[in-house]
Design a protein around this motif. Structure first.
Motif, PDB file in Angstrom:
ATOM      1  N   VAL A 248      41.852  37.022  34.594  1.00 32.35           N
ATOM      2  CA  VAL A 248      42.450  35.722  34.881  1.00 32.35           C
ATOM      3  C   VAL A 248      41.502  34.989  35.827  1.00 32.35           C
ATOM      4  O   VAL A 248      41.181  35.505  36.902  1.00 32.35           O
ATOM      5  N   GLY A 249      41.035  33.806  35.409  1.00 30.43           N
ATOM      6  CA  GLY A 249      39.981  33.120  36.145  1.00 30.43           C
ATOM      7  C   GLY A 249      40.448  32.037  37.089  1.00 30.43           C
ATOM      8  O   GLY A 249      41.485  31.401  36.894  1.00 30.43           O
ATOM      9  N   PHE A 250      39.649  31.827  38.146  1.00 34.34           N
ATOM     10  CA  PHE A 250      39.822  30.750  39.120  1.00 34.34           C
ATOM     11  C   PHE A 250      38.494  29.994  39.149  1.00 34.34           C
ATOM     12  O   PHE A 250      37.436  30.605  39.323  1.00 34.34           O
ATOM     13  N   SER A 251      38.539  28.674  38.967  1.00 34.07           N
ATOM     14  CA  SER A 251      37.314  27.868  38.904  1.00 34.07           C
ATOM     15  C   SER A 251      37.052  27.156  40.227  1.00 34.07           C
ATOM     16  O   SER A 251      37.916  26.452  40.745  1.00 34.07           O
ATOM     17  N   TYR A 252      35.848  27.363  40.742  1.00 30.89           N
ATOM     18  CA  TYR A 252      35.407  26.666  41.949  1.00 30.89           C
ATOM     19  C   TYR A 252      34.665  25.408  41.540  1.00 30.89           C
ATOM     20  O   TYR A 252      33.942  25.396  40.554  1.00 30.89           O
ATOM     21  N   TYR A 253      34.832  24.341  42.309  1.00 28.66           N
ATOM     22  CA  TYR A 253      34.124  23.096  42.051  1.00 28.66           C
ATOM     23  C   TYR A 253      33.730  22.465  43.381  1.00 28.66           C
ATOM     24  O   TYR A 253      34.268  22.814  44.434  1.00 28.66           O
ATOM     25  N   ASP A 254      32.799  21.537  43.322  1.00 26.13           N
ATOM     26  CA  ASP A 254      32.413  20.806  44.523  1.00 26.13           C
ATOM     27  C   ASP A 254      33.502  19.806  44.856  1.00 26.13           C
ATOM     28  O   ASP A 254      34.073  19.172  43.963  1.00 26.13           O
ATOM     29  N   SER A 255      33.797  19.647  46.129  1.00 27.22           N
ATOM     30  CA  SER A 255      34.800  18.679  46.561  1.00 27.22           C
ATOM     31  C   SER A 255      34.276  17.269  46.371  1.00 27.22           C
ATOM     32  O   SER A 255      33.102  17.001  46.573  1.00 27.22           O
ATOM     33  N   PHE A 256      35.169  16.363  45.998  1.00 32.75           N
ATOM     34  CA  PHE A 256      34.817  14.950  45.895  1.00 32.75           C
ATOM     35  C   PHE A 256      35.112  14.310  47.240  1.00 32.75           C
ATOM     36  O   PHE A 256      36.228  14.373  47.731  1.00 32.75           O
ATOM     37  N   GLU A 257      34.083  13.740  47.850  1.00 36.49           N
ATOM     38  CA  GLU A 257      34.272  13.168  49.175  1.00 36.49           C
ATOM     39  C   GLU A 257      33.937  11.686  49.200  1.00 36.49           C
ATOM     40  O   GLU A 257      33.645  11.125  50.241  1.00 36.49           O
TER      41      GLU A 257
ATOM     42  N   VAL B 146      36.813  35.900  38.270  1.00 34.25           N
ATOM     43  CA  VAL B 146      38.032  36.621  37.924  1.00 34.25           C
ATOM     44  C   VAL B 146      38.769  36.986  39.206  1.00 34.25           C
ATOM     45  O   VAL B 146      38.159  37.433  40.179  1.00 34.25           O
ATOM     46  N   VAL B 147      40.084  36.775  39.208  1.00 34.11           N
ATOM     47  CA  VAL B 147      40.925  37.134  40.354  1.00 34.11           C
ATOM     48  C   VAL B 147      41.593  38.462  40.048  1.00 34.11           C
ATOM     49  O   VAL B 147      42.218  38.635  39.002  1.00 34.11           O
ATOM     50  N   ARG B 148      41.434  39.402  40.967  1.00 36.91           N
ATOM     51  CA  ARG B 148      42.029  40.729  40.820  1.00 36.91           C
ATOM     52  C   ARG B 148      42.915  41.009  42.030  1.00 36.91           C
ATOM     53  O   ARG B 148      42.745  40.411  43.084  1.00 36.91           O
ATOM     54  N   VAL B 149      43.858  41.924  41.866  1.00 40.41           N
ATOM     55  CA  VAL B 149      44.802  42.282  42.931  1.00 40.41           C
ATOM     56  C   VAL B 149      44.747  43.788  43.151  1.00 40.41           C
ATOM     57  O   VAL B 149      44.539  44.556  42.209  1.00 40.41           O
ATOM     58  N   THR B 150      44.918  44.204  44.394  1.00 39.14           N
ATOM     59  CA  THR B 150      45.059  45.609  44.730  1.00 39.14           C
ATOM     60  C   THR B 150      46.274  45.775  45.636  1.00 39.14           C
ATOM     61  O   THR B 150      46.542  44.916  46.472  1.00 39.14           O
ATOM     62  N   ASN B 151      47.010  46.854  45.440  1.00 42.43           N
ATOM     63  CA  ASN B 151      48.168  47.148  46.280  1.00 42.43           C
ATOM     64  C   ASN B 151      47.779  47.836  47.576  1.00 42.43           C
ATOM     65  O   ASN B 151      48.573  47.912  48.498  1.00 42.43           O
ATOM     66  N   ASN B 152      46.585  48.407  47.630  1.00 41.56           N
ATOM     67  CA  ASN B 152      46.194  49.204  48.797  1.00 41.56           C
ATOM     68  C   ASN B 152      44.755  48.962  49.224  1.00 41.56           C
ATOM     69  O   ASN B 152      44.027  49.887  49.540  1.00 41.56           O
ATOM     70  N   ALA B 153      44.371  47.693  49.218  1.00 37.10           N
ATOM     71  CA  ALA B 153      43.064  47.278  49.724  1.00 37.10           C
ATOM     72  C   ALA B 153      41.894  47.922  48.994  1.00 37.10           C
ATOM     73  O   ALA B 153      40.854  48.140  49.567  1.00 37.10           O
ATOM     74  N   ASN B 154      42.063  48.243  47.708  1.00 34.32           N
ATOM     75  CA  ASN B 154      40.957  48.721  46.884  1.00 34.32           C
ATOM     76  C   ASN B 154      40.233  49.886  47.557  1.00 34.32           C
ATOM     77  O   ASN B 154      39.033  49.859  47.757  1.00 34.32           O
ATOM     78  N   ASN B 155      40.962  50.884  47.925  1.00 35.30           N
ATOM     79  CA  ASN B 155      40.395  52.034  48.633  1.00 35.30           C
ATOM     80  C   ASN B 155      40.093  53.139  47.640  1.00 35.30           C
ATOM     81  O   ASN B 155      41.010  53.676  47.044  1.00 35.30           O
ATOM     82  N   PRO B 156      38.882  53.495  47.329  1.00 31.33           N
ATOM     83  CA  PRO B 156      37.617  53.080  47.927  1.00 31.33           C
ATOM     84  C   PRO B 156      37.090  51.782  47.324  1.00 31.33           C
ATOM     85  O   PRO B 156      37.504  51.392  46.242  1.00 31.33           O
ATOM     86  N   THR B 157      36.140  51.152  48.018  1.00 34.35           N
ATOM     87  CA  THR B 157      35.550  49.901  47.550  1.00 34.35           C
ATOM     88  C   THR B 157      34.998  50.075  46.143  1.00 34.35           C
ATOM     89  O   THR B 157      34.276  51.019  45.868  1.00 34.35           O
ATOM     90  N   GLY B 158      35.372  49.146  45.252  1.00 33.33           N
ATOM     91  CA  GLY B 158      34.895  49.196  43.882  1.00 33.33           C
ATOM     92  C   GLY B 158      35.643  50.189  43.014  1.00 33.33           C
ATOM     93  O   GLY B 158      35.339  50.363  41.847  1.00 33.33           O
TER      94      GLY B 158
END
Length: 148
Positions: A111-120, A90-102
């Protein structure tokens, strides 16, 4: 920390990238404001994205719209450790660097972002096309229901 009640992520593009990171991702949403100011310094001040549980990555506001209405920002996907499977975070956004952490300064939209292995390698057409034939760029030779 500060979380604007109207801070939301609605979509992103591209929706995936290689595990090696570095994909420039455009994030659309509302309520984006860079809340970095003189009281904050260092790499964690202002507008950032978080991909899953990774560290925050800096983001750049592309359309401000005064903080109201549709906006977009860009950030680069961080590296994800190798595994034997694809992974969506999941991709999240913060306006002020997520202060405090978490803390509650991150968006809560899923909203998701999918990672995959690169095809080489090189696709020689042998096993990926019917009967080992090569694909053609000549539209006149295309057949099937998906031809426009």
């Amino acid at each position: 920390y500060y979380k604007h009640a109207g801070l939301h992520v609605s979509r992103l593009y591209p929706r995936g990238g290689p595990r090696s990171g570095g994909t420039s991702v455009t994030v659309w949403g509302v309520g984006f404001r860079d809340q970095g100011h003189g009281n904050h310094s260092g790499p964690f001040a202002g507008l950032h994205c978080r991909f899953g549980e990774s560290n925050l990555v800096p983001a750049s506001l592309q359309d401000s719209a005064g903080g109201e209405g549709p906006q977009r920002l860009t950030c680069a996907s961080p590296t994800l450790p190798p595994t034997d499977r694809c992974e969506t975070v999941v991709v999240r956004v913060t306006n002020n660097a997520n202060n405090p952490t978490g803390g509650d300064a991150l968006t809560s939209d899923d909203v998701g972002f999918s990672y995959y292995d690169s095809f080489e390698g090189t696709d020689l057409g042998g096993s990926s096309t019917p009967a080992g034939t090569s694909l053609t760029a000549d539209i006149a030779q295309w057949t099937g229901n998906d031809v426009l």
